[in-house]
Design a protein around this motif. Sequence first.
Motif, PDB file in Angstrom:
ATOM      1  N   GLU A   1     -25.685  82.255  44.359  1.00 15.08           N
ATOM      2  CA  GLU A   1     -26.836  81.350  44.334  1.00 15.08           C
ATOM      3  C   GLU A   1     -26.415  79.910  44.607  1.00 15.08           C
ATOM      4  OE1 GLU A   1     -30.558  80.184  44.527  1.00 15.08           O
ATOM      5  OE2 GLU A   1     -29.905  82.269  44.368  1.00 15.08           O
ATOM      6  N   PHE A   2     -25.229  79.528  44.158  1.00 12.50           N
ATOM      7  CA  PHE A   2     -24.693  78.186  44.425  1.00 12.50           C
ATOM      8  C   PHE A   2     -24.579  77.960  45.921  1.00 12.50           C
ATOM      9  CE2 PHE A   2     -20.756  75.666  45.179  1.00 12.50           C
ATOM     10  CZ  PHE A   2     -21.153  74.457  44.623  1.00 12.50           C
ATOM     11  N   PHE A   3     -23.982  78.906  46.643  1.00 11.01           N
ATOM     12  CA  PHE A   3     -23.814  78.758  48.088  1.00 11.01           C
ATOM     13  C   PHE A   3     -25.145  78.893  48.820  1.00 11.01           C
ATOM     14  CE2 PHE A   3     -19.595  80.038  46.591  1.00 11.01           C
ATOM     15  CZ  PHE A   3     -18.821  79.039  47.166  1.00 11.01           C
TER      16      PHE A   3
ATOM     17  N   SER B   1     -12.415  80.641  47.583  1.00  8.29           N
ATOM     18  CA  SER B   1     -11.996  81.964  47.126  1.00  8.29           C
ATOM     19  C   SER B   1     -12.670  83.107  47.870  1.00  8.29           C
ATOM     20  CB  SER B   1     -12.276  82.099  45.622  1.00  8.29           C
ATOM     21  OG  SER B   1     -11.559  81.132  44.880  1.00  8.29           O
ATOM     22  N   LEU B   2     -13.981  83.042  48.044  1.00  2.00           N
ATOM     23  CA  LEU B   2     -14.708  84.150  48.669  1.00  2.00           C
ATOM     24  C   LEU B   2     -14.358  84.248  50.147  1.00  2.00           C
ATOM     25  CD1 LEU B   2     -18.202  83.626  47.016  1.00  2.00           C
ATOM     26  CD2 LEU B   2     -16.470  85.321  46.397  1.00  2.00           C
ATOM     27  N   GLU B   3     -14.183  85.471  50.645  1.00  2.01           N
ATOM     28  CA  GLU B   3     -13.840  85.678  52.056  1.00  2.01           C
ATOM     29  C   GLU B   3     -15.007  85.193  52.915  1.00  2.01           C
ATOM     30  OE1 GLU B   3     -13.138  86.904  55.847  1.00  2.01           O
ATOM     31  OE2 GLU B   3     -14.828  87.789  54.764  1.00  2.01           O
ATOM     32  N   PRO B   4     -14.739  84.329  53.907  1.00  2.00           N
ATOM     33  CA  PRO B   4     -15.829  83.656  54.617  1.00  2.00           C
ATOM     34  C   PRO B   4     -16.847  84.565  55.290  1.00  2.00           C
ATOM     35  CG  PRO B   4     -13.787  82.484  54.985  1.00  2.00           C
ATOM     36  CD  PRO B   4     -13.422  83.746  54.249  1.00  2.00           C
ATOM     37  N   THR B   5     -16.416  85.596  56.011  1.00  2.00           N
ATOM     38  CA  THR B   5     -17.419  86.399  56.721  1.00  2.00           C
ATOM     39  C   THR B   5     -18.289  87.199  55.755  1.00  2.00           C
ATOM     40  OG1 THR B   5     -15.777  88.158  57.095  1.00  2.00           O
ATOM     41  CG2 THR B   5     -16.131  86.572  58.880  1.00  2.00           C
ATOM     42  N   VAL B   6     -17.741  87.569  54.606  1.00  2.00           N
ATOM     43  CA  VAL B   6     -18.549  88.254  53.590  1.00  2.00           C
ATOM     44  C   VAL B   6     -19.618  87.306  53.058  1.00  2.00           C
ATOM     45  CG1 VAL B   6     -18.512  89.343  51.320  1.00  2.00           C
ATOM     46  CG2 VAL B   6     -16.693  89.839  52.967  1.00  2.00           C
TER      47      VAL B   6
ATOM     48  N   ALA C   1     -23.956  87.194  53.523  1.00  2.64           N
ATOM     49  CA  ALA C   1     -24.946  87.021  52.456  1.00  2.64           C
ATOM     50  C   ALA C   1     -25.847  85.822  52.743  1.00  2.64           C
ATOM     51  CB  ALA C   1     -24.234  86.839  51.120  1.00  2.64           C
ATOM     52  N   LEU C   2     -25.285  84.726  53.240  1.00  5.70           N
ATOM     53  CA  LEU C   2     -26.096  83.537  53.532  1.00  5.70           C
ATOM     54  C   LEU C   2     -27.041  83.765  54.703  1.00  5.70           C
ATOM     55  CD1 LEU C   2     -23.469  80.678  53.044  1.00  5.70           C
ATOM     56  CD2 LEU C   2     -25.137  81.582  51.412  1.00  5.70           C
ATOM     57  N   ALA C   3     -26.648  84.627  55.622  1.00  9.08           N
ATOM     58  CA  ALA C   3     -27.538  84.950  56.745  1.00  9.08           C
ATOM     59  C   ALA C   3     -28.847  85.555  56.240  1.00  9.08           C
ATOM     60  CB  ALA C   3     -26.845  85.900  57.707  1.00  9.08           C
ATOM     61  N   GLY C   4     -28.780  86.254  55.113  1.00  7.32           N
ATOM     62  CA  GLY C   4     -29.972  86.902  54.584  1.00  7.32           C
ATOM     63  C   GLY C   4     -30.926  85.976  53.867  1.00  7.32           C
ATOM     64  N   VAL C   5     -30.490  84.761  53.545  1.00  4.15           N
ATOM     65  CA  VAL C   5     -31.358  83.829  52.811  1.00  4.15           C
ATOM     66  C   VAL C   5     -31.696  82.598  53.645  1.00  4.15           C
ATOM     67  CG1 VAL C   5     -30.536  84.612  50.564  1.00  4.15           C
ATOM     68  CG2 VAL C   5     -29.389  82.675  51.689  1.00  4.15           C
ATOM     69  N   THR C   6     -31.299  82.587  54.930  1.00  4.62           N
ATOM     70  CA  THR C   6     -31.613  81.483  55.836  1.00  4.62           C
ATOM     71  C   THR C   6     -32.156  82.052  57.136  1.00  4.62           C
ATOM     72  OG1 THR C   6     -29.341  81.467  56.685  1.00  4.62           O
ATOM     73  CG2 THR C   6     -29.850  79.955  54.868  1.00  4.62           C
TER      74      THR C   6
ATOM     75  N   VAL D   1     -21.300  89.892  62.199  1.00  9.32           N
ATOM     76  CA  VAL D   1     -22.120  88.890  61.514  1.00  9.32           C
ATOM     77  C   VAL D   1     -23.029  88.162  62.502  1.00  9.32           C
ATOM     78  CG1 VAL D   1     -22.114  86.964  59.896  1.00  9.32           C
ATOM     79  CG2 VAL D   1     -20.273  88.624  59.815  1.00  9.32           C
ATOM     80  N   ASP D   2     -22.586  88.019  63.744  1.00  8.57           N
ATOM     81  CA  ASP D   2     -23.455  87.394  64.736  1.00  8.57           C
ATOM     82  C   ASP D   2     -24.691  88.252  64.983  1.00  8.57           C
ATOM     83  OD1 ASP D   2     -23.604  84.979  66.285  1.00  8.57           O
ATOM     84  OD2 ASP D   2     -23.459  86.192  68.090  1.00  8.57           O
TER      85      ASP D   2
END
Length: 451
Positions: free
Chosen positions: A36-38, A71-76, A80-85, A111-112
């Motif tokens: 949620e922070f990201f 810490s979190l792997e970027p593509t993962v 997740a961010l693709a789904g909320v933007t 991811v693209d």
Amino acid sequence: MNTPRTLHLNTNVTGTGRHPAGWRTLANPKSIIDLEFFATIAKIAERGKLDAVFLSDAVALRGHAQGPAQSLEPTVLLTALAGVTRHIGLIGTASTTFNDPFNLARRFASVDHLSAGRVAWNAVTTYDPAAAANFSFGDAPDKQARYARAAEFVDVVLKLWDSWEDDALIADRASGRYADPARVHAIAHDGPHFQVSGPLNLPRSPQGRPVLVQAGGSEAGVALAARHADAVFTAQTTFEGAQAFYREIKALAAGHGRDPRHLLVLPGLYPVIGGTLAEAQQRKAEMDALLDRSAELAKFANALGVDVVDLRLDAPLPYHLIDNGERAEVSRGFIRSTVLLAQSENLTVRDLLDRNPGAHRMIVGTPETIADDIERWFVGHAADGFNLNADVFPSGLAAFVEHVVPLLQRKAIFRRDYEGTTLRDHYGLPRPSSRYAVTGTDGVATTAVAS
């Protein structure tokens, strides 16, 4: 040719923010592992019509006793961010030193697709011995070996992204044909570091291929960016130095037959914003009061390649001792930008520690001051835009979006709304054709995906 330039802005997410003690001001200091922070950061950036969210990365644990690291792997996380933007670009860092081209090409192309064309790969090399120890390397490769591998790595990834032509996926229910094997190509790459048959096992991505970004200021890094990158992230601390870098890398790109407008130069910028200068200074002072100064001094010394005892707080940098390039674990771009800043303003070590240790240019001031500075660098061809660092997320980014972005829009240098759907659209970059579609002979057609 007469199309006016448009300013480009990313938000650079490093940990919970650029200030080392910023995490101590958060209601949830463990936000580094909170989706949620990201998501909040990405939504604020999208509200401000920024081009992209950029995630740095590290593959070894360092300095965790003093504060959070990426810490979190970027593509993962980007998935997740693709789904909320819906609009914001999504840029992730991945090392060419400790990855495999096929897996990386597949990951970013995936991811693209899932983001409808909003992804970029920030290609970096890794010089950290602690990272090497995590990937079965005895020692970190030297600079020459890292960049030789990186050049071939990027070449393989671009070939894999091109291995499907745009119209190769037919998916015709009536005829039963799913893919056209004549438009899907093996890359048959056979080089000193990689032997990759290809093709990629998923169709061409919505952008043709994901945007390619390069970060780094070494001579080899600049050469790689000039040849291949769509954007370069760079540390520039002086206006004249940034103008010189801008001219140099654009000329190098032109020398490769490229349109220099299609290589964006995006230096880092670290604004600390207040309604007045005093308010901005107070915001910074409150975070500074939470710093472990001895730990920050030790980190600074290590980044410069000197012993901490060689740094005297109220004296200039010991220029004669600063690493001359022999150590693998230092960043040449960081050292160059730090030395330029220190010399241009005759700064002491204490001054530099107060200015984000020279890594990215810091401005402490009002929205008007920051907007005017951005305009000066943009109009003066010192930058095509900026990779924005917030002191602490999400409040630092929210202040920029709410108070600086409207001023940039009034100056008519920044968008009021998104005009396209992909990151290439945001960056004003053309959609590349598959190299195999152009020549028809570079690859060997395969029937492997036609079933």
